[in-house]
Motif scaffolding. Sequence first.
Motif, short mmCIF file in Angstrom:
data_model
loop_
_atom_site.label_atom_id
_atom_site.label_comp_id
_atom_site.label_asym_id
_atom_site.label_seq_id
_atom_site.Cartn_x
_atom_site.Cartn_y
_atom_site.Cartn_z
N LEU A 1 11.03 13.91 -21.26
CA LEU A 1 11.66 12.91 -20.38
C LEU A 1 10.85 12.72 -19.10
CD1 LEU A 1 15.43 13.78 -20.71
CD2 LEU A 1 14.25 11.77 -21.58
N GLU A 2 10.33 13.81 -18.56
CA GLU A 2 9.51 13.70 -17.35
C GLU A 2 8.23 12.92 -17.63
OE1 GLU A 2 7.35 16.57 -14.07
OE2 GLU A 2 8.80 17.44 -15.45
N LEU A 3 7.62 13.15 -18.79
CA LEU A 3 6.44 12.39 -19.19
C LEU A 3 6.73 10.91 -19.28
CD1 LEU A 3 4.46 14.29 -21.96
CD2 LEU A 3 3.56 13.28 -19.89
N ILE A 4 7.85 10.57 -19.88
CA ILE A 4 8.23 9.17 -20.00
C ILE A 4 8.41 8.54 -18.62
CG2 ILE A 4 10.12 7.64 -20.73
CD1 ILE A 4 10.40 9.47 -23.20
N ARG A 5 9.02 9.28 -17.69
CA ARG A 5 9.20 8.77 -16.33
C ARG A 5 7.85 8.53 -15.64
NH1 ARG A 5 12.46 13.20 -14.62
NH2 ARG A 5 13.93 13.26 -16.31
N HIS A 6 6.93 9.47 -15.82
CA HIS A 6 5.59 9.31 -15.24
C HIS A 6 4.88 8.09 -15.82
CE1 HIS A 6 5.35 12.84 -12.75
NE2 HIS A 6 5.57 13.67 -13.76
N LEU A 7 4.96 7.93 -17.12
CA LEU A 7 4.28 6.80 -17.76
C LEU A 7 4.88 5.47 -17.33
CD1 LEU A 7 3.68 8.29 -21.31
CD2 LEU A 7 2.02 7.96 -19.48
N VAL B 1 0.84 -1.20 0.00
CA VAL B 1 0.00 0.00 0.00
C VAL B 1 0.87 1.25 0.00
CG1 VAL B 1 -1.60 1.35 1.41
CG2 VAL B 1 -2.02 -1.08 1.03
N ARG B 2 1.92 1.25 0.83
CA ARG B 2 2.83 2.40 0.85
C ARG B 2 3.51 2.59 -0.49
NH1 ARG B 2 3.97 0.58 6.24
NH2 ARG B 2 5.70 -0.65 5.45
N ARG B 3 3.88 1.49 -1.13
CA ARG B 3 4.54 1.57 -2.44
C ARG B 3 3.61 2.15 -3.49
NH1 ARG B 3 4.56 -2.25 -6.69
NH2 ARG B 3 6.10 -1.67 -8.21
N VAL B 4 2.37 1.68 -3.52
CA VAL B 4 1.40 2.17 -4.50
C VAL B 4 1.11 3.65 -4.26
CG1 VAL B 4 -0.99 1.99 -5.27
CG2 VAL B 4 0.38 -0.07 -5.00
N LEU B 5 0.91 4.03 -3.01
CA LEU B 5 0.65 5.43 -2.70
C LEU B 5 1.83 6.33 -3.06
CD1 LEU B 5 -1.27 5.20 0.68
CD2 LEU B 5 -2.17 5.81 -1.56
N ALA B 6 3.03 5.87 -2.79
CA ALA B 6 4.22 6.65 -3.15
C ALA B 6 4.31 6.84 -4.66
CB ALA B 6 5.47 5.96 -2.62
N GLU B 7 4.01 5.81 -5.42
CA GLU B 7 4.05 5.92 -6.87
C GLU B 7 2.96 6.86 -7.38
OE1 GLU B 7 6.19 4.76 -9.15
OE2 GLU B 7 7.44 3.84 -7.64
N LEU B 8 1.78 6.78 -6.80
CA LEU B 8 0.69 7.67 -7.22
C LEU B 8 1.00 9.13 -6.89
CD1 LEU B 8 -2.47 5.59 -6.28
CD2 LEU B 8 -1.64 6.14 -8.57
N ILE B 9 1.58 9.36 -5.73
CA ILE B 9 1.95 10.73 -5.36
C ILE B 9 3.04 11.26 -6.28
CG2 ILE B 9 3.08 12.08 -3.54
CD1 ILE B 9 1.47 10.34 -1.54
N ALA B 10 3.95 10.39 -6.70
CA ALA B 10 5.04 10.81 -7.58
C ALA B 10 4.54 11.19 -8.97
CB ALA B 10 6.08 9.70 -7.69
N THR B 11 3.36 10.71 -9.36
CA THR B 11 2.84 11.02 -10.70
C THR B 11 1.86 12.19 -10.67
OG1 THR B 11 1.09 9.37 -10.46
CG2 THR B 11 3.11 8.67 -11.56
N ARG B 12 1.85 12.95 -9.61
CA ARG B 12 0.92 14.07 -9.48
C ARG B 12 1.03 15.09 -10.61
NH1 ARG B 12 0.89 16.10 -3.33
NH2 ARG B 12 -1.36 16.17 -3.22
N GLY B 13 2.20 15.40 -11.06
CA GLY B 13 2.41 16.47 -12.03
C GLY B 13 2.14 16.09 -13.47
N ILE B 14 1.58 14.92 -13.71
CA ILE B 14 1.40 14.48 -15.09
C ILE B 14 0.27 15.23 -15.81
CG2 ILE B 14 -0.13 12.53 -14.64
CD1 ILE B 14 1.47 11.01 -16.79
N MET B 15 -0.80 15.55 -15.12
CA MET B 15 -1.95 16.19 -15.79
C MET B 15 -1.62 17.56 -16.35
SD MET B 15 -4.27 14.15 -16.30
CE MET B 15 -5.52 15.22 -16.93
N PRO B 16 -1.01 18.47 -15.60
CA PRO B 16 -0.65 19.76 -16.22
C PRO B 16 0.30 19.59 -17.39
CG PRO B 16 -0.44 19.89 -13.84
CD PRO B 16 -0.71 18.45 -14.18
N LEU B 17 1.17 18.61 -17.28
CA LEU B 17 2.13 18.36 -18.35
C LEU B 17 1.42 17.85 -19.60
CD1 LEU B 17 5.13 18.65 -18.71
CD2 LEU B 17 5.41 16.34 -17.91
N LEU B 18 0.48 16.94 -19.42
CA LEU B 18 -0.28 16.42 -20.56
C LEU B 18 -1.15 17.50 -21.20
CD1 LEU B 18 -1.43 12.94 -19.24
CD2 LEU B 18 0.19 13.39 -21.09
#
Length: 85
Positions: free
Chosen positions: A41-47, A9-26
């Motif tokens: 490059l940041e988009l690729i990392r998020h994906l 659960v901590r791992r999934v939450l950490a990954e979801l929090i790390a992808t927060r900035g994807i929407m403004p970028l998209l």
Amino acid sequence: MVSSQRRQVRRVLAELIATRGIMPLLMKVRNGGHWTPDEKLELIRHLRRMVRLSPYLIALLLPGSILFLPIYAWWLDRRRVRRGD
């Protein structure tokens, strides 16, 4: 078993929090802007982060997924065993 579940659960939450900035970028391109090479490059990392989470999210989003949780847990456990053991 509980500690393993909490760790996941901590791992999934950490990954979801790390992808927060994807929407403004998209939405940048949708709003008429252009991506810089650094933003690409940041988009690729998020994906890539999202791809690593897809087995967890698919199992939870499917209708009737609660019925498949024991099978899914068995499958995840089976993947930890090295091939050849």
